[in-house]
Design an enzyme around this catalytic site. Structure first.
Site, short mmCIF file in Angstrom:
data_model
loop_
_atom_site.label_atom_id
_atom_site.label_comp_id
_atom_site.label_asym_id
_atom_site.label_seq_id
_atom_site.Cartn_x
_atom_site.Cartn_y
_atom_site.Cartn_z
N ILE A 157 -21.20 20.77 16.59
CA ILE A 157 -22.10 21.92 16.57
C ILE A 157 -23.55 21.47 16.38
CG2 ILE A 157 -22.76 23.96 15.21
CD1 ILE A 157 -19.70 24.39 14.73
N GLY A 210 0.84 -1.20 0.00
CA GLY A 210 0.00 0.00 0.00
C GLY A 210 0.87 1.24 0.00
N GLY A 217 -24.68 18.75 17.49
CA GLY A 217 -25.09 17.99 18.66
C GLY A 217 -25.67 16.64 18.27
N GLU A 222 -4.37 8.40 -1.98
CA GLU A 222 -3.36 9.26 -2.62
C GLU A 222 -2.18 9.49 -1.68
OE1 GLU A 222 -3.68 10.57 -5.76
OE2 GLU A 222 -5.80 10.28 -6.19
#
Length: 384
Positions: free
Chosen positions: A338, A130, A340, A364
């Site tokens: 934000i 990989g 929640g 990538e």
């Protein structure tokens, strides 16, 4: 480098409208069905989105790097699956041919890629290879006017839809490392080429990956990219430098979408008799996200201009990929926070984007690989 400001603005306006009027309304459908509707794909073809970076001589728009990243900012505002479908034709699925292909290879494949008639795919990663791409084991043995390929490629983007695969294989079994790796164009339907089952991923439904398997797969000699053995790894690295800039731009676009959603929710959601946007701890998360997105955008544009000026941007491309992908992850986390409890349910896009953008820090080249590339380039430069 922007060649024609007016023409670019017309393109950006068209893409922006298409994203908001066509792609956004289909986001939930794609998430539920794991498929992009054929009618949407047809519209993407009509807009020329499959040929953004392919030379005009072969039917593409031949955008400069600066122009391309600006388009990426816009198209990444919606679910990554849409961008992923066109991404390989503009990036890793075509650029090996664009950069190092023979003229015959370019004439044969690039017009079809630019028109979206075929999908290209880039087969580098393997089950045991990989991040250490130079250790790949897929072999290509010359046999008369063919090469015989054997091996397995893993997590290959758009492989289920692809008509051609840019395949990295080892043409000299006696040599280790990158110098024995060559690049081949392998067409779908070639005897000995089979596909594994489509992977079930954490996110990015609608963008498909699977194994590509070669068992005594006979590939014509004329499909060796550039007609020369042993330069495939160099081709792959050149392709990835460009791809890393593109993905960094995609990270910026996705982060801008998540921040806009979070800001809108914060202004509408009330607690203790006030919109939560009035609370300073919420404001801090919004402000940090805005600042980091701005920094990433500036980095990407600067590196793109340097690439257009023919400068070596290996370090800059890795810096952009590292910072922008990590930034995008932080913005995704803040967006959920934000929102929640609403950010944890699929009714809101924050939940989906949180899963979708996690991949940006992996493909990538992982963030850790980018750190290694940056540090090694720094050391080499200091030793000169």
């Amino acid at each position: 480098m922007i060649r024609d400001e007016e023409t670019l603005n017309l393109l950006l306006d068209s893409v922006r409208r298409f994203v908001r009027e066509v792609l956004l309304p289909h986001e939930q459908e794609v998430a539920e069905t794991d498929q992009i509707p054929p009618a949407v794909v047809a519209q993407m073809r009509e807009l020329g989105l499959f040929g953004l970076s392919i030379p005009e001589a072969y039917g593409g728009l031949q955008l400069t790097m600066e122009e391309e990243v600006q388009v990426a900012f816009e198209i990444a505002y919606t679910s990554p699956a849409f961008r992923s479908l066109i991404g390989t034709n503009n990036g890793i699925g075509s650029q090996g041919i664009v950069i190092d292909g023979t003229e015959e290879q370019k004439r044969h494949y690039l017009p079809k890629l630019a028109a979206g008639e075929i999908i290209g795919s880039f087969a580098l990663t393997e089950p045991g290879s990989g991040s250490d791409a130079a250790s790949l084991r897929t072999s290509a043995v010359r046999d008369g006017d063919h090469y015989i390929l054997n091996g397995t490629k893993r997590y290959i983007t758009n492989a289920p839809e692809a008509s051609i695969y840019t395949v990295m294989a080892r043409t000299d079994a006696t040599r280790k490392g990158a110098g024995a790796i060559s690049a081949f164009i392998v067409e779908r339907g070639t005897p000995g080429l089979t596909l594994g089952k489509i992977d079930k991923k954490m996110g990015q439904r609608g963008a498909h990956t699977c194994d590509v398997i070669f068992e005594n797969c006979r590939v014509p000699v004329e499909n060796l990219i550039g007609g020369k053995e042993g330069v495939g790894f160099k081709t792959a690295m050149k392709v990835l430098d460009k791809g890393r800039l593109h993905i960094a731009a995609v990270c910026v676009g996705a982060a801008e979408r998540m921040l806009e959603d979070a800001l809108r929710y914060a202004m509408e959601r009330e607690q203790f008799g006030h919109a939560i946007a009035d609370f300073q701890l919420i404001q801090a998360m919004l402000a940090d996200s805005k600042a980091e997105i701005y920094a990433a955008r500036c980095m990407v544009l600067d590196a793109a201009r340097k690439r257009d000026n023919k400068e070596d941007i290996s370090t800059e491309a890795s810096c952009c990929k590292l910072f922008a992908s990590e930034m995008c992850g932080r913005v995704a986390d803040r967006s959920v926070q934000i929102h929640g409890g609403a950010g944890y349910v699929s009714e809101y896009a924050a939940e989906r984007f949180y899963r979708d953008v996690r991949l940006f820090r992996i493909y990538e080249g992982t963030s850790q690989i980018q750190q290694i590339v940056i540090a090694r380039n720094m050391i080499k430069a200091a030793q000169r």
